[in-house]
Motif scaffolding. Sequence first.
Motif, PDB file in Angstrom:
ATOM      1  N   ARG A 115       8.677  -6.952   5.687  1.00  0.00           N
ATOM      2  CA  ARG A 115       8.011  -5.965   4.869  1.00  0.00           C
ATOM      3  C   ARG A 115       6.576  -6.284   4.418  1.00  0.00           C
ATOM      4  O   ARG A 115       5.807  -5.431   3.733  1.00  0.00           O
ATOM      5  CB  ARG A 115       8.689  -5.715   3.467  1.00  0.00           C
ATOM      6  N   VAL A 116       6.121  -7.602   4.296  1.00  0.00           N
ATOM      7  CA  VAL A 116       4.647  -7.933   3.839  1.00  0.00           C
ATOM      8  C   VAL A 116       3.801  -7.322   4.538  1.00  0.00           C
ATOM      9  O   VAL A 116       2.712  -6.982   4.091  1.00  0.00           O
ATOM     10  CB  VAL A 116       4.641  -9.378   3.439  1.00  0.00           C
TER      11      VAL A 116
ATOM     12  N   PRO B 270       2.206  -4.037   6.204  1.00  0.00           N
ATOM     13  CA  PRO B 270       2.578  -2.610   6.290  1.00  0.00           C
ATOM     14  C   PRO B 270       2.696  -2.135   7.662  1.00  0.00           C
ATOM     15  O   PRO B 270       2.130  -2.524   8.610  1.00  0.00           O
ATOM     16  CB  PRO B 270       1.359  -2.015   5.524  1.00  0.00           C
ATOM     17  N   PRO B 271       3.550  -1.317   7.714  1.00  0.00           N
ATOM     18  CA  PRO B 271       3.808  -0.610   9.136  1.00  0.00           C
ATOM     19  C   PRO B 271       2.730   0.132   9.713  1.00  0.00           C
ATOM     20  O   PRO B 271       2.019   0.799   8.692  1.00  0.00           O
ATOM     21  CB  PRO B 271       5.234   0.347   8.789  1.00  0.00           C
TER      22      PRO B 271
ATOM     23  N   GLN C 105      -6.821  -7.536   3.983  1.00  0.00           N
ATOM     24  CA  GLN C 105      -6.721  -7.613   2.560  1.00  0.00           C
ATOM     25  C   GLN C 105      -5.169  -8.299   2.334  1.00  0.00           C
ATOM     26  O   GLN C 105      -4.896  -9.033   1.679  1.00  0.00           O
ATOM     27  CB  GLN C 105      -6.805  -6.571   1.803  1.00  0.00           C
ATOM     28  N   VAL C 106      -4.213  -7.982   3.209  1.00  0.00           N
ATOM     29  CA  VAL C 106      -2.814  -8.497   3.134  1.00  0.00           C
ATOM     30  C   VAL C 106      -2.783  -9.830   3.701  1.00  0.00           C
ATOM     31  O   VAL C 106      -2.353 -10.827   2.613  1.00  0.00           O
ATOM     32  CB  VAL C 106      -2.194  -7.688   4.182  1.00  0.00           C
TER      33      VAL C 106
ATOM     34  N   VAL D  60      -4.389 -11.678   0.297  1.00  0.00           N
ATOM     35  CA  VAL D  60      -3.263 -11.808  -0.788  1.00  0.00           C
ATOM     36  C   VAL D  60      -2.136 -12.960  -0.342  1.00  0.00           C
ATOM     37  O   VAL D  60      -1.855 -13.976  -1.074  1.00  0.00           O
ATOM     38  CB  VAL D  60      -2.721 -10.466  -0.890  1.00  0.00           C
TER      39      VAL D  60
ATOM     40  N   LEU E 229      -3.472 -16.287  -0.735  1.00  0.00           N
ATOM     41  CA  LEU E 229      -3.735 -16.323  -2.216  1.00  0.00           C
ATOM     42  C   LEU E 229      -2.464 -16.915  -2.828  1.00  0.00           C
ATOM     43  O   LEU E 229      -2.428 -17.837  -3.688  1.00  0.00           O
ATOM     44  CB  LEU E 229      -4.281 -15.480  -2.899  1.00  0.00           C
TER      45      LEU E 229
ATOM     46  N   ARG F 267      -5.614  -8.559  -6.553  1.00  0.00           N
ATOM     47  CA  ARG F 267      -5.249  -7.822  -5.416  1.00  0.00           C
ATOM     48  C   ARG F 267      -3.948  -7.937  -5.086  1.00  0.00           C
ATOM     49  O   ARG F 267      -3.030  -8.888  -5.302  1.00  0.00           O
ATOM     50  CB  ARG F 267      -6.005  -8.692  -4.181  1.00  0.00           C
ATOM     51  N   PHE F 268      -3.418  -6.895  -4.707  1.00  0.00           N
ATOM     52  CA  PHE F 268      -1.935  -6.674  -4.460  1.00  0.00           C
ATOM     53  C   PHE F 268      -1.790  -6.047  -3.031  1.00  0.00           C
ATOM     54  O   PHE F 268      -2.503  -5.711  -2.451  1.00  0.00           O
ATOM     55  CB  PHE F 268      -1.090  -5.868  -5.385  1.00  0.00           C
ATOM     56  N   LEU F 269      -0.260  -6.369  -2.774  1.00  0.00           N
ATOM     57  CA  LEU F 269       0.054  -5.475  -1.294  1.00  0.00           C
ATOM     58  C   LEU F 269       0.457  -4.092  -1.721  1.00  0.00           C
ATOM     59  O   LEU F 269       1.156  -3.949  -2.351  1.00  0.00           O
ATOM     60  CB  LEU F 269       1.184  -6.339  -0.748  1.00  0.00           C
ATOM     61  N   ASP F 270      -0.634  -3.342  -1.411  1.00  0.00           N
ATOM     62  CA  ASP F 270      -0.377  -2.032  -2.023  1.00  0.00           C
ATOM     63  C   ASP F 270       0.863  -0.962  -1.507  1.00  0.00           C
ATOM     64  O   ASP F 270       1.116  -0.030  -2.063  1.00  0.00           O
ATOM     65  CB  ASP F 270      -1.655  -0.980  -1.664  1.00  0.00           C
ATOM     66  N   HIS F 271       1.343  -1.481  -0.334  1.00  0.00           N
ATOM     67  CA  HIS F 271       2.541  -0.887   0.026  1.00  0.00           C
ATOM     68  C   HIS F 271       3.827  -1.261  -0.325  1.00  0.00           C
ATOM     69  O   HIS F 271       4.867  -0.481  -0.261  1.00  0.00           O
ATOM     70  CB  HIS F 271       2.528  -0.931   1.552  1.00  0.00           C
ATOM     71  N   LEU F 272       3.880  -2.297  -1.297  1.00  0.00           N
ATOM     72  CA  LEU F 272       5.044  -2.918  -1.854  1.00  0.00           C
ATOM     73  C   LEU F 272       5.189  -2.559  -3.322  1.00  0.00           C
ATOM     74  O   LEU F 272       3.984  -2.512  -3.914  1.00  0.00           O
ATOM     75  CB  LEU F 272       5.180  -4.131  -1.655  1.00  0.00           C
ATOM     76  N   PRO F 273       6.247  -2.202  -3.974  1.00  0.00           N
ATOM     77  CA  PRO F 273       6.328  -1.975  -5.369  1.00  0.00           C
ATOM     78  C   PRO F 273       5.951  -3.281  -6.365  1.00  0.00           C
ATOM     79  O   PRO F 273       6.060  -4.281  -5.531  1.00  0.00           O
ATOM     80  CB  PRO F 273       7.620  -1.558  -5.557  1.00  0.00           C
TER      81      PRO F 273
END
Lengths: 299, 225
Positions: free
Chosen positions: A18-19, A21-22, A204-205, A208, A211, B88-94
Amino acid sequence: MSEGRLRKLIIGDAQADRVVPPSGFTAHLTLFASGAMAFLAVFALALSLASGRLADRWAEELARAATLRINAPLEQRDAQTRQALTILNQTPGVASARALSSEEQAALLAPWFGSSLPIDRLPVPQLIEVIEDEQGYDSTGLRLRLQAEVPGAVLDDHTRWRAPLVDAARALRRLGAVSILLIAGAMAAMVTLAANAALAANAQVIEVLRLVGALDSYIAHAFVRRFTLRALGGSAAGVALGMIGVWLMPEASNEGGFLTGLGFQGWGWLLPLLIPLLAAAVAFMATTRAANKRLGDLT
Amino acid sequence: MIELENVGYNYGGGELLTNVSVKLAPGSFHFLTGPSGAGKTTLLKLCYGALTPTSGRVRAFNMDVQGLDRDQMAHLRRRVGVVHQDCRFLDHLPVIENIALPLIVSGKDLGGEEANLRELLNWVGLSSRADALPPELSGGERQRAALARSVILSPDVIIADEPTGNVDWEMSQRLLQLLVELNRMGKTILVATHDMALIRAAKNQVQARVLRISSKQLHLAGADL
């Protein structure tokens, strides 16, 4: 790759999946391209196997047979034929020798002269079929002896026209093999491009994840697994369609000659099933390389 | 915990920092201040290994940071919680999964951490926003979510870069409160800020030292300011 990692790659980790994005569009493109490549690979494989079979058959059948032609006036023909058969039966290396009947000779000539030809009244040379045994005979010795005792006999061991045919069939088989290699290479290139696009789109993923302490292997794995499974799925569908296509082709027949023999026989039907596995392996390596290279470029 | 020894940093266009030496002792609370562009963020990055010094040495947990390979660096990141200026976050996850991300990537079992996670969300006041996506959060909520994410692995050191930069006074008080509570739990805290009011507010609650960057060097601003 260890067994544990392999299992993890196949079963996957729902959280890790899930980390990233599809990505709908590239996913579909990867599926489609690997399907198309696998479809082509099936035909290249069919061509390669069929021409290989053909080369073997021609080489085998023609190498074992020779023809003795007796050009003699009608009144001497039977005597010379008998004499030649005697010599042949005495020659070591000849398994059998048989004079063709006039019906068989007529059938051989029919494609050229039609079936209504009165062959008995024409000075057609008598043909003798010579079959070699495993050791083979000494053709120079046989020719010399025939020259002395049966002046009208000419031995033709087919070498002259067999070689180019067999060469052609073998070249066709090589072409098929080269095509398969090219298809694998094109697929690796395609997966590399798609993986690079996905890695760039998810910069960006990746940042993060770095990080928060993700290892490179963890990040790479998330991408590698996705592309490997896509290549596997796409090529499985492509192979299925390709095999149906080959299966629907007409059976091998005498009338169709070479072209209708294009297909798989026996265990050959199992070979295309390896294509999805190879495609997955190619995708795995290509994505691993792309991901490691891109991650290595990051600070 | 983290130790800088005669560290210099050069962006290529001249020295930004020279001869910086500082030691963050376990359980200490430091503010880092200075004008914009003085190199606060650079100094923080040197502390958690995102940048390599051009001269001098950085040691973290008794390891030479320059000598670490990428995997060891990843392990270092798990021991240092970082709250970035632009979280920064993973924008697709809550939000809840973003906060749990350090647990996920280090292969921890989420099931066993569920209670901790809920407690942490409650502590930063985001329980009602657990299932929101990061782009839906306000500036203050983002900062709190970033703080929660930085402490989920219970790191020894927490480094925050302008955590109150985009939030109002009330919210910055609340963030400070959270940092002070972490410090009371024994964590080493380093906060970069140019908000002097925040530093003064902190003085009442915790023994904080103030480090100031000026003319490329780091100075201790008075014994206790």
